[in-house]
Design an enzyme around this catalytic site. Sequence first.
Site, PDB file in Angstrom:
ATOM      1  N   GLY A   1      -2.521   3.827  -3.742  1.00 24.00           N
ATOM      2  CA  GLY A   1      -2.995   4.807  -4.719  1.00 24.00           C
ATOM      3  C   GLY A   1      -4.456   5.184  -4.625  1.00 24.00           C
ATOM      4  O   GLY A   1      -5.175   4.842  -3.677  1.00 24.00           O
TER       5      GLY A   1
ATOM      6  N   CYS B   1      -9.529  -1.680   3.244  1.00 25.75           N
ATOM      7  CA  CYS B   1      -8.711  -0.558   2.779  1.00 25.75           C
ATOM      8  C   CYS B   1      -9.038  -0.183   1.331  1.00 25.75           C
ATOM      9  O   CYS B   1     -10.137   0.289   1.069  1.00 25.75           O
ATOM     10  CB  CYS B   1      -7.228  -0.868   2.977  1.00 25.75           C
ATOM     11  SG  CYS B   1      -6.182   0.608   2.992  1.00 25.75           S
TER      12      CYS B   1
ATOM     13  N   GLU C   1      -6.117  -7.432  10.132  1.00 26.04           N
ATOM     14  CA  GLU C   1      -5.018  -8.399  10.289  1.00 26.04           C
ATOM     15  C   GLU C   1      -3.894  -7.808  11.126  1.00 26.04           C
ATOM     16  O   GLU C   1      -3.067  -8.529  11.694  1.00 26.04           O
ATOM     17  CB  GLU C   1      -4.492  -8.831   8.920  1.00 26.04           C
ATOM     18  CG  GLU C   1      -3.425  -7.959   8.309  1.00 26.04           C
ATOM     19  CD  GLU C   1      -3.921  -6.607   7.811  1.00 26.04           C
ATOM     20  OE1 GLU C   1      -3.091  -5.751   7.450  1.00 26.04           O
ATOM     21  OE2 GLU C   1      -5.146  -6.403   7.778  1.00 26.04           O
TER      22      GLU C   1
ATOM     23  N   SER D   1       0.816  -1.222   0.000  1.00 28.87           N
ATOM     24  CA  SER D   1       0.000   0.000   0.000  1.00 28.87           C
ATOM     25  C   SER D   1       0.846   1.267   0.000  1.00 28.87           C
ATOM     26  O   SER D   1       0.338   2.354  -0.268  1.00 28.87           O
ATOM     27  CB  SER D   1      -0.939   0.009   1.211  1.00 28.87           C
ATOM     28  OG  SER D   1      -1.865  -1.055   1.142  1.00 28.87           O
TER      29      SER D   1
ATOM     30  N   HIS E   1      -7.153  -2.074   9.044  1.00 26.49           N
ATOM     31  CA  HIS E   1      -6.552  -3.384   8.779  1.00 26.49           C
ATOM     32  C   HIS E   1      -6.765  -4.333   9.955  1.00 26.49           C
ATOM     33  O   HIS E   1      -6.003  -4.311  10.920  1.00 26.49           O
ATOM     34  CB  HIS E   1      -5.049  -3.232   8.515  1.00 26.49           C
ATOM     35  CG  HIS E   1      -4.717  -2.722   7.157  1.00 26.49           C
ATOM     36  ND1 HIS E   1      -4.240  -3.535   6.152  1.00 26.49           N
ATOM     37  CD2 HIS E   1      -4.826  -1.485   6.617  1.00 26.49           C
ATOM     38  CE1 HIS E   1      -4.041  -2.816   5.053  1.00 26.49           C
ATOM     39  NE2 HIS E   1      -4.387  -1.563   5.312  1.00 26.49           N
TER      40      HIS E   1
ATOM     41  N   GLY F   1      -4.421  -2.013  -0.895  1.00 25.69           N
ATOM     42  CA  GLY F   1      -3.541  -1.677  -2.006  1.00 25.69           C
ATOM     43  C   GLY F   1      -3.238  -0.185  -2.024  1.00 25.69           C
ATOM     44  O   GLY F   1      -3.781   0.586  -1.229  1.00 25.69           O
TER      45      GLY F   1
END
Length: 373
Positions: free
Chosen positions: A239, A264, A350, A45, A348, A237
């Site tokens: 951008g 995300c 995780e 990311s 996130h 990811g």
Amino acid sequence: MKAVLALADGRIFEGKSFGAGGEATGEVVFNTSMCGYQEVLTDPSYKGQMVTMTYPQIGNTGINPEDIESRGLFLSGFIVKEYMDCYSNWRATMSLDAYLKENSVVGIQGLDTRALTRHLRDKGAQNGIISTVDFDRESLVKKARAIPSMAGLDLASGVSCDKPYHWTEGLWNLETGYATVDPATLNYKVVAFDFGIKYNILRCLVDAGCDVTVVPAAFPAEEVLAMNPDGIFLSNGPGDPEPLTGVIGNLRKLIGKKPIFGICLGHQLLGLALGGKTMKLPFGNHGSNLPVMDMATRKVEITAQNHGFAVDLDSLGTVACLGHENLNDQTVEGIRHCDLPIFSVQHHPEASPGPHDSQYLFGRFVEMMEKYR
């Protein structure tokens, strides 16, 4: 060796080089995590960005082969207050300096990262350049101003996998390392779109009972449905999500077909696929200590985050409602579809690195798949 960081607005920071030499350009952001710099470095990311760590001493625990989150380093540069070359960790196999050199990542240390962070908070994340070869201020600022804006850039396509693959690795254990899980013991088939996916997301899915097949960002919806999965996962990811028009159109074909869970960038793409809009934040949220409220339970959790864009809830109308809220800036941290088995979060769960408060979301995804099988 001397190194200089120049921002597009003309602010200059001088320091010393570590890692690779040369020049690096990108959007300068700050991360407030107190640990886990190796996971930060290997998070796809961060492609197109140069990361400033607000914690002052970085490098203390070296680098080990277990804590990587992707196949490589995608960030442009690394900015720290004090680099520690003498590392101490029982799993470490090399220094951070050697790791950056090996991966051709330019680093700078010895500058005032508190002043830099305050500047970015006041002025917003902006483009910059780190150089160990050019120290002319006017030249560096000119180069920084020539860097394309993060808004409008499709970066996810450059970090996605090339072809589908199967993932069977579970979570890490202190005594045995990462678990290798027999797919026959996993009850739910999940297709995961890779927009820059982190390995620990895949491990968490496996740990929750999911047999995961990872597919490239542009993998056709028709082929996904032909695999007849129990659920579809949309990964994190880099951008701006809006330029990914092909991906957004592809995701629209999956809405209403299978349960969907996004994280995300996957959350932002889902918002766009549902007809909403996204917006760029002034300096984003990057760190592992950010408070979020789950609107379904009203419980507050401390989360790991890494994003510079957010979903505009009003643009979704009555299609989706607020699932989670960021308690620092009141931005949308999650959405829930009003009728379909679809939800997503901006943070996130995780959490690698970070707290595990949000890991229950993988269980929520499994419960959804079980209900709609």
